[in-house]
Design a protein around this motif. Structure first.
Motif, PDB file in Angstrom:
ATOM      1  N   VAL A   1      54.454  40.763  17.002  1.00 31.81           N
ATOM      2  CA  VAL A   1      53.768  41.577  15.817  1.00 31.81           C
ATOM      3  C   VAL A   1      52.229  41.584  16.063  1.00 31.81           C
ATOM      4  N   GLU A   2      51.648  42.187  15.544  1.00 27.51           N
ATOM      5  CA  GLU A   2      50.105  42.240  15.459  1.00 27.51           C
ATOM      6  C   GLU A   2      49.577  42.326  13.975  1.00 27.51           C
ATOM      7  N   ARG A   3      48.502  41.295  13.883  1.00 27.99           N
ATOM      8  CA  ARG A   3      48.040  41.318  12.385  1.00 27.99           C
ATOM      9  C   ARG A   3      46.571  42.005  12.461  1.00 27.99           C
ATOM     10  N   ASP A   4      46.630  42.562  11.582  1.00 24.61           N
ATOM     11  CA  ASP A   4      45.348  43.117  10.904  1.00 24.61           C
ATOM     12  C   ASP A   4      44.473  42.529  10.091  1.00 24.61           C
ATOM     13  N   THR A   5      43.436  41.553  10.377  1.00 25.24           N
ATOM     14  CA  THR A   5      42.612  40.613   9.735  1.00 25.24           C
ATOM     15  C   THR A   5      41.471  41.085   9.002  1.00 25.24           C
ATOM     16  N   THR A   6      41.416  42.563   8.833  1.00 21.31           N
ATOM     17  CA  THR A   6      40.074  43.051   8.504  1.00 21.31           C
ATOM     18  C   THR A   6      40.082  43.025   6.987  1.00 21.31           C
ATOM     19  N   SER A   7      40.988  42.932   6.241  1.00 25.10           N
ATOM     20  CA  SER A   7      41.144  42.723   4.758  1.00 25.10           C
ATOM     21  C   SER A   7      41.406  41.323   4.393  1.00 25.10           C
ATOM     22  N   LYS A   8      41.275  40.748   3.098  1.00 21.58           N
ATOM     23  CA  LYS A   8      41.640  39.564   2.576  1.00 21.58           C
ATOM     24  C   LYS A   8      42.928  39.228   3.131  1.00 21.58           C
ATOM     25  N   THR A   9      43.961  40.332   2.506  1.00 21.73           N
ATOM     26  CA  THR A   9      45.545  40.129   2.726  1.00 21.73           C
ATOM     27  C   THR A   9      45.771  40.584   4.119  1.00 21.73           C
ATOM     28  N   HIS A  10      46.382  39.704   5.153  1.00 25.98           N
ATOM     29  CA  HIS A  10      46.602  40.407   6.208  1.00 25.98           C
ATOM     30  C   HIS A  10      47.852  41.256   6.507  1.00 25.98           C
ATOM     31  N   VAL A  11      47.750  42.250   7.356  1.00 28.79           N
ATOM     32  CA  VAL A  11      48.745  43.148   7.344  1.00 28.79           C
ATOM     33  C   VAL A  11      49.302  43.101   8.865  1.00 28.79           C
ATOM     34  N   TYR A  12      50.726  42.871   8.740  1.00 25.76           N
ATOM     35  CA  TYR A  12      51.559  42.848  10.041  1.00 25.76           C
ATOM     36  C   TYR A  12      52.141  44.054  10.361  1.00 25.76           C
ATOM     37  N   LYS A  13      52.387  44.486  11.623  1.00 26.52           N
ATOM     38  CA  LYS A  13      53.297  45.641  12.201  1.00 26.52           C
ATOM     39  C   LYS A  13      53.931  44.942  13.398  1.00 26.52           C
ATOM     40  N   ALA A  14      54.961  45.730  13.627  1.00 21.72           N
ATOM     41  CA  ALA A  14      55.641  45.242  14.784  1.00 21.72           C
ATOM     42  C   ALA A  14      54.902  45.739  15.943  1.00 21.72           C
ATOM     43  N   ARG A  15      54.988  45.056  17.016  1.00 23.26           N
ATOM     44  CA  ARG A  15      54.819  45.214  18.393  1.00 23.26           C
ATOM     45  C   ARG A  15      56.052  45.369  19.486  1.00 23.26           C
ATOM     46  N   TYR A  16      56.930  44.620  19.181  1.00 27.46           N
ATOM     47  CA  TYR A  16      58.250  44.521  19.744  1.00 27.46           C
ATOM     48  C   TYR A  16      59.030  45.815  19.079  1.00 27.46           C
ATOM     49  N   THR A  17      59.382  46.645  19.847  1.00 28.96           N
ATOM     50  CA  THR A  17      60.003  48.051  19.411  1.00 28.96           C
ATOM     51  C   THR A  17      61.387  47.838  19.061  1.00 28.96           C
ATOM     52  N   GLN A  18      62.207  48.456  18.115  1.00 29.74           N
ATOM     53  CA  GLN A  18      63.645  48.416  17.956  1.00 29.74           C
ATOM     54  C   GLN A  18      64.383  48.963  19.127  1.00 29.74           C
ATOM     55  N   GLU A  19      63.980  49.618  19.774  1.00 26.32           N
ATOM     56  CA  GLU A  19      64.346  50.281  20.977  1.00 26.32           C
ATOM     57  C   GLU A  19      64.566  49.038  22.013  1.00 26.32           C
ATOM     58  N   LYS A  20      63.381  48.350  22.406  1.00 29.28           N
ATOM     59  CA  LYS A  20      63.395  47.279  23.375  1.00 29.28           C
ATOM     60  C   LYS A  20      64.334  46.087  22.696  1.00 29.28           C
ATOM     61  N   ALA A  21      64.422  45.888  21.498  1.00 21.48           N
ATOM     62  CA  ALA A  21      65.244  44.762  20.954  1.00 21.48           C
ATOM     63  C   ALA A  21      66.758  45.088  21.321  1.00 21.48           C
ATOM     64  N   GLN A  22      67.048  46.249  20.957  1.00 22.38           N
ATOM     65  CA  GLN A  22      68.536  46.993  21.198  1.00 22.38           C
ATOM     66  C   GLN A  22      68.790  46.898  22.724  1.00 22.38           C
ATOM     67  N   THR A  23      67.944  47.223  23.524  1.00 23.22           N
ATOM     68  CA  THR A  23      68.214  47.394  25.153  1.00 23.22           C
ATOM     69  C   THR A  23      68.371  45.840  25.622  1.00 23.22           C
ATOM     70  N   SER A  24      67.550  45.068  25.191  1.00 25.31           N
ATOM     71  CA  SER A  24      67.579  43.563  25.363  1.00 25.31           C
ATOM     72  C   SER A  24      68.932  42.819  24.913  1.00 25.31           C
ATOM     73  N   ALA A  25      69.283  43.406  23.744  1.00 24.45           N
ATOM     74  CA  ALA A  25      70.608  42.798  23.170  1.00 24.45           C
ATOM     75  C   ALA A  25      71.679  43.284  23.971  1.00 24.45           C
ATOM     76  N   LEU A  26      71.674  44.388  24.164  1.00 23.56           N
ATOM     77  CA  LEU A  26      72.675  45.321  24.957  1.00 23.56           C
ATOM     78  C   LEU A  26      72.801  44.803  26.304  1.00 23.56           C
ATOM     79  N   ASP A  27      71.641  44.370  27.159  1.00 26.46           N
ATOM     80  CA  ASP A  27      71.861  43.911  28.361  1.00 26.46           C
ATOM     81  C   ASP A  27      72.312  42.788  28.382  1.00 26.46           C
ATOM     82  N   ARG A  28      72.002  41.632  27.485  1.00 28.33           N
ATOM     83  CA  ARG A  28      72.584  40.519  27.511  1.00 28.33           C
ATOM     84  C   ARG A  28      74.192  40.513  27.132  1.00 28.33           C
ATOM     85  N   ILE A  29      74.404  41.091  26.253  1.00 31.13           N
ATOM     86  CA  ILE A  29      76.071  41.584  25.833  1.00 31.13           C
ATOM     87  C   ILE A  29      76.612  41.974  27.212  1.00 31.13           C
ATOM     88  N   LEU A  30      76.161  43.060  27.512  1.00 24.79           N
ATOM     89  CA  LEU A  30      76.903  43.565  28.831  1.00 24.79           C
ATOM     90  C   LEU A  30      77.244  42.807  30.013  1.00 24.79           C
TER      91      LEU A  30
END
Length: 125
Positions: A57-86
């Motif tokens: 994830v990446e964290r935006d620290t420009t405001s008092k409350t830090h805001v996060y967003k995913a850097r690891y995509t859902q597609e990458k997670a699915q591909t990685s899990a599928l490769d492992r299971i396969l």
């Protein structure tokens, strides 16, 4: 040595919330997770800090409350899990994986149509 980062199960749960919400604070993520599991706020905070260090994830620290967003995509997670299971469960057999998936889980007509369309495109290559 460039090792691929693989999220833990808890990290994947946080990523699923971020994929759905987009940008979110720790409190936003914690409140969503609290609907289905009993993790404490500080646990969620610590996991998200670790995920930031790992580059999931990446964290935006420009405001008092830090805001996060995913850097690891859902597609990458699915591909990685599928490769492992396969490779581990199905010994590399794509057909066995597809047969098991379709044989044990009810697919909607839209999903079946999409699969047929994909197979038609794949077969034409």
């Amino acid at each position: 040595m460039n090792m691929e980062i693989k999220p833990t199960e808890s990290e994947l749960e946080i990523l699923q919330v971020l994929w759905k919400m987009g940008d979110a604070t720790v409190r936003d993520v914690h409140e969503e997770l609290a609907k289905t599991k009993g993790a404490g706020y500080t646990t969620t905070l610590k996991l998200m800090q670790i995920m930031d260090e790992k580059g999931l994830v990446e964290r935006d620290t420009t405001s008092k409350t830090h805001v996060y967003k995913a850097r690891y995509t859902q597609e990458k997670a699915q591909t990685s899990a599928l490769d492992r299971i396969l490779s581990t469960v199905f010994e590399g057999s794509t057909s066995d994986l597809v047969i098991q998936a379709l044989g044990h889980h009810r697919a909607s007509q839209d999903e079946i149509d999409a699969i047929k369309k994909y197979l038609d495109q794949f077969g034409g290559k």
